[in-house]
Design a protein around this motif. Structure first.
Motif, PDB file in Angstrom:
ATOM      1  N   THR A 284       0.799  -1.351   0.181  1.00  0.00           N
ATOM      2  CA  THR A 284      -0.110   0.001  -0.368  1.00  0.00           C
ATOM      3  C   THR A 284       1.051   1.575  -0.577  1.00  0.00           C
ATOM      4  OG1 THR A 284      -0.101   0.204   2.306  1.00  0.00           O
ATOM      5  CG2 THR A 284      -2.046  -0.891   1.065  1.00  0.00           C
ATOM      6  N   MET A 285       2.005   1.031   0.354  1.00  0.00           N
ATOM      7  CA  MET A 285       3.161   2.610   0.602  1.00  0.00           C
ATOM      8  C   MET A 285       3.464   2.804  -0.659  1.00  0.00           C
ATOM      9  SD  MET A 285       5.992   1.367   3.324  1.00  0.00           S
ATOM     10  CE  MET A 285       7.394   2.634   2.749  1.00  0.00           C
ATOM     11  N   THR A 286       3.711   1.684  -1.639  1.00  0.00           N
ATOM     12  CA  THR A 286       5.012   1.990  -2.239  1.00  0.00           C
ATOM     13  C   THR A 286       4.287   3.081  -3.299  1.00  0.00           C
ATOM     14  OG1 THR A 286       6.445   1.013  -4.697  1.00  0.00           O
ATOM     15  CG2 THR A 286       3.842  -0.164  -4.144  1.00  0.00           C
ATOM     16  N   MET A 287       4.944   3.280  -4.708  1.00  0.00           N
ATOM     17  CA  MET A 287       3.848   4.619  -5.345  1.00  0.00           C
ATOM     18  C   MET A 287       3.876   3.177  -6.878  1.00  0.00           C
ATOM     19  SD  MET A 287       6.893   6.644  -7.581  1.00  0.00           S
ATOM     20  CE  MET A 287       6.705   6.697  -8.817  1.00  0.00           C
ATOM     21  N   PRO A 288       2.550   3.983  -7.812  1.00  0.00           N
ATOM     22  CA  PRO A 288       2.122   3.344  -8.961  1.00  0.00           C
ATOM     23  C   PRO A 288       3.551   3.378 -10.251  1.00  0.00           C
ATOM     24  CG  PRO A 288       1.024   5.362  -8.568  1.00  0.00           C
ATOM     25  CD  PRO A 288       1.617   5.060  -7.015  1.00  0.00           C
ATOM     26  N   GLY A 289       3.570   2.259 -10.599  1.00  0.00           N
ATOM     27  CA  GLY A 289       5.261   2.131 -11.422  1.00  0.00           C
ATOM     28  C   GLY A 289       5.641   0.815 -10.880  1.00  0.00           C
ATOM     29  N   ILE A 290       5.923   0.855  -9.552  1.00  0.00           N
ATOM     30  CA  ILE A 290       7.205   0.074  -9.019  1.00  0.00           C
ATOM     31  C   ILE A 290       6.069  -0.963  -8.299  1.00  0.00           C
ATOM     32  CG2 ILE A 290       8.543  -0.067  -7.539  1.00  0.00           C
ATOM     33  CD1 ILE A 290       9.231   2.993  -7.737  1.00  0.00           C
ATOM     34  N   PHE A 291       7.028  -2.384  -8.917  1.00  0.00           N
ATOM     35  CA  PHE A 291       5.857  -3.026  -8.850  1.00  0.00           C
ATOM     36  C   PHE A 291       6.983  -4.464  -7.976  1.00  0.00           C
ATOM     37  CE2 PHE A 291       4.676  -7.978 -11.016  1.00  0.00           C
ATOM     38  CZ  PHE A 291       3.249  -8.020  -9.440  1.00  0.00           C
ATOM     39  N   ILE A 292       6.587  -5.449  -6.308  1.00  0.00           N
ATOM     40  CA  ILE A 292       7.075  -5.654  -5.832  1.00  0.00           C
ATOM     41  C   ILE A 292       6.329  -7.513  -5.743  1.00  0.00           C
ATOM     42  CG2 ILE A 292       7.373  -6.039  -3.478  1.00  0.00           C
ATOM     43  CD1 ILE A 292       6.627  -2.913  -3.006  1.00  0.00           C
ATOM     44  N   ARG A 293       7.807  -7.571  -5.353  1.00  0.00           N
ATOM     45  CA  ARG A 293       7.547  -9.024  -5.555  1.00  0.00           C
ATOM     46  C   ARG A 293       8.345  -9.790  -4.636  1.00  0.00           C
ATOM     47  NH1 ARG A 293       3.141  -9.268  -5.637  1.00  0.00           N
ATOM     48  NH2 ARG A 293       1.411 -10.125  -7.186  1.00  0.00           N
ATOM     49  N   ASP A 294       8.673 -11.405  -4.180  1.00  0.00           N
ATOM     50  CA  ASP A 294       9.435 -12.388  -3.607  1.00  0.00           C
ATOM     51  C   ASP A 294      10.508 -13.003  -4.414  1.00  0.00           C
ATOM     52  OD1 ASP A 294       8.159 -14.302  -3.393  1.00  0.00           O
ATOM     53  OD2 ASP A 294       7.653 -14.194  -1.084  1.00  0.00           O
ATOM     54  N   HIS A 295       9.830 -13.019  -5.756  1.00  0.00           N
ATOM     55  CA  HIS A 295      10.561 -13.833  -6.383  1.00  0.00           C
ATOM     56  C   HIS A 295      10.087 -13.441  -8.084  1.00  0.00           C
ATOM     57  CE1 HIS A 295       6.729 -15.355  -5.974  1.00  0.00           C
ATOM     58  NE2 HIS A 295       6.242 -15.465  -7.544  1.00  0.00           N
ATOM     59  N   LEU A 296      10.481 -13.501  -8.913  1.00  0.00           N
ATOM     60  CA  LEU A 296      10.985 -13.390 -10.435  1.00  0.00           C
ATOM     61  C   LEU A 296       9.507 -14.739 -11.464  1.00  0.00           C
ATOM     62  CD1 LEU A 296      11.121 -11.988 -13.374  1.00  0.00           C
ATOM     63  CD2 LEU A 296      12.465 -13.596 -13.458  1.00  0.00           C
ATOM     64  N   PRO A 297       8.056 -14.239 -10.771  1.00  0.00           N
ATOM     65  CA  PRO A 297       7.467 -15.036 -11.589  1.00  0.00           C
ATOM     66  C   PRO A 297       7.893 -15.492 -12.619  1.00  0.00           C
ATOM     67  CG  PRO A 297       6.578 -13.007 -11.087  1.00  0.00           C
ATOM     68  CD  PRO A 297       7.369 -12.896 -11.204  1.00  0.00           C
ATOM     69  N   ALA A 298       6.940 -17.085 -13.100  1.00  0.00           N
ATOM     70  CA  ALA A 298       7.447 -17.615 -13.782  1.00  0.00           C
ATOM     71  C   ALA A 298       6.846 -17.112 -15.263  1.00  0.00           C
ATOM     72  CB  ALA A 298       7.187 -19.454 -13.855  1.00  0.00           C
ATOM     73  N   SER A 299       5.228 -17.149 -14.724  1.00  0.00           N
ATOM     74  CA  SER A 299       3.894 -16.792 -15.673  1.00  0.00           C
ATOM     75  C   SER A 299       4.658 -15.137 -16.636  1.00  0.00           C
ATOM     76  CB  SER A 299       2.848 -16.691 -15.765  1.00  0.00           C
ATOM     77  OG  SER A 299       2.912 -16.582 -14.812  1.00  0.00           O
ATOM     78  N   ILE A 300       5.139 -15.145 -17.106  1.00  0.00           N
ATOM     79  CA  ILE A 300       5.670 -13.616 -17.961  1.00  0.00           C
ATOM     80  C   ILE A 300       5.483 -13.360 -19.315  1.00  0.00           C
ATOM     81  CG2 ILE A 300       7.810 -13.021 -16.580  1.00  0.00           C
ATOM     82  CD1 ILE A 300       9.642 -13.110 -18.941  1.00  0.00           C
ATOM     83  N   VAL A 301       4.540 -12.114 -20.304  1.00  0.00           N
ATOM     84  CA  VAL A 301       4.339 -12.125 -21.545  1.00  0.00           C
ATOM     85  C   VAL A 301       5.154 -11.252 -21.910  1.00  0.00           C
ATOM     86  CG1 VAL A 301       2.826 -11.089 -22.916  1.00  0.00           C
ATOM     87  CG2 VAL A 301       2.136 -12.455 -20.650  1.00  0.00           C
ATOM     88  N   LEU A 302       5.727 -11.670 -22.976  1.00  0.00           N
ATOM     89  CA  LEU A 302       6.756 -11.393 -23.848  1.00  0.00           C
ATOM     90  C   LEU A 302       5.957 -10.723 -25.034  1.00  0.00           C
ATOM     91  CD1 LEU A 302       9.266 -13.925 -24.443  1.00  0.00           C
ATOM     92  CD2 LEU A 302       8.921 -12.573 -22.747  1.00  0.00           C
TER      93      LEU A 302
END
Length: 324
Positions: A284-302
């Motif tokens: 909730t505290m981060t700004m729009p456009g900065i995405f937070i995760r604890d891993h690199l999701p495997a399901s990415i879209v090229l």
């Protein structure tokens, strides 16, 4: 992602421990389902903040002389090795911090003795005779810090045998503050950057690293700038920052101010990975456009340029700037 309740409970457990160097084991016993790396990162962050506050309390000329004198008396009394460790436990501070304080007392004492033996002199002609005048160089705090750091990194150069061994013990028993933890954190950072690089290669994501970006003239650079944006969970990602630590509120705010916002301004929306987890309040505290995760999701879209049209692009851009 860790709940704020669990995070606060871990901090409460840490604060209840009187001996910092025994805290990691206590945490692992109480929270067996949480990764030791996560617990260690939370503990390290707490210790670093605490030691910064304690440093100026203990690191005064008076305290340095007092603790160094206490050390000398303990040696004279033939106390068992671990003198500095016991002082650190008594003060509830890091062993390396107390070592720094006592090393300052040692250096000043050593300098005074050396000046008495080998004074810098200048010749003064007085009544036809040569007289020596002692010239005492002014104390330089930066030089003192540099010398203390040198002695901490290589205790073998400390001429006092007992102090050399005591500082060595502080180094090997302090896994939260000082030269050894710094090396461990640097190594972990490099290891997880390498892991992320391998994952991006496996997924066929093209990128340039911070070394190349610096050569191109950028002063603040993410670990990986993607040459072609990717899509993750409906967001456009242009860059990825790797952090081999646990993300708490204060840590994340510091990174926002010093790094992440600059990346967003230069390269657009991106992602920061806290490999050892993060507290839920970051969502909730981060700004729009900065995405937070604890891993690199495997399901990415090229990106497939052929399939994109202006309508799809507007939809994707709206998702990346409107989500937190």
């Amino acid at each position: 992602m860790m709940s704020i309740h669990l995070y606060n409970d871990i901090l409460k457990t840490i604060r209840a421990q009187s001996r910092i160097r025994e805290c990691q084991n206590a945490l692992e016993m109480k929270y067996p389902t949480i990764s030791p790396l996560t617990l260690g990162s939370i503990l390290n962050s707490h210790v670093q903040k605490k030691m910064k506050g304690s440093y100026y309390k203990y690191n005064t000329p008076k305290k340095a002389a007092e603790y160094y004198e206490r050390f000398l008396k303990s040696v004279e009394s033939k106390d068992a090795p671990g003198i500095l460790l016991r002082i650190a436990d008594e003060c509830e501070i890091s062993p390396v911090l107390i070592a720094r304080v006592i090393l300052e007392g040692y250096i000043k004492d050593y300098q005074e003795k050396e000046l008495q033996k080998y004074s810098n002199t200048k010749n003064i002609e007085k009544e036809g005779k040569t007289q020596k005048e002692t010239v005492v160089p002014a104390q330089n705090n930066a030089v003192m810090r540099s010398e203390i750091n040198r002695l901490l990194r290589d205790t073998s150069v400390i001429e006092n045998r007992e102090l050399s061994y005591e500082v060595y013990l502080c180094n090997i028993h302090d896994d939260q503050y000082g030269p050894m933890p710094d090396v461990i954190k640097q190594t972990l950072g490099q290891e997880y950057e390498a892991i992320l690089k391998d994952k991006l290669d496996e997924l066929g994501v093209s990128f340039v690293d911070e070394g190349i970006l610096r050569q191109q003239g950028y002063d603040k650079t993410p670990d990986f700038k993607l040459e072609i944006p990717i899509g993750i969970e409906g967001r456009v990602i242009n860059w990825i920052e790797s952090k081999a630590l646990f993300g708490d509120e204060e840590t994340h705010q510091t990174y926002l101010d010093e790094q992440l916002i600059s990346y967003w301004n230069r390269f657009g929306p991106g992602m920061v990975i806290y490999w050892f987890g993060y507290c839920e309040v970051l969502e909730t505290m981060t700004m729009p456009g900065i995405f937070i995760r604890d891993h690199l999701p495997a399901s990415i879209v090229l990106m497939n340029p052929v399939s994109l049209n202006s309508t799809n692009l507007k939809s994707i851009q709206g998702n990346s700037t409107g989500s937190s």
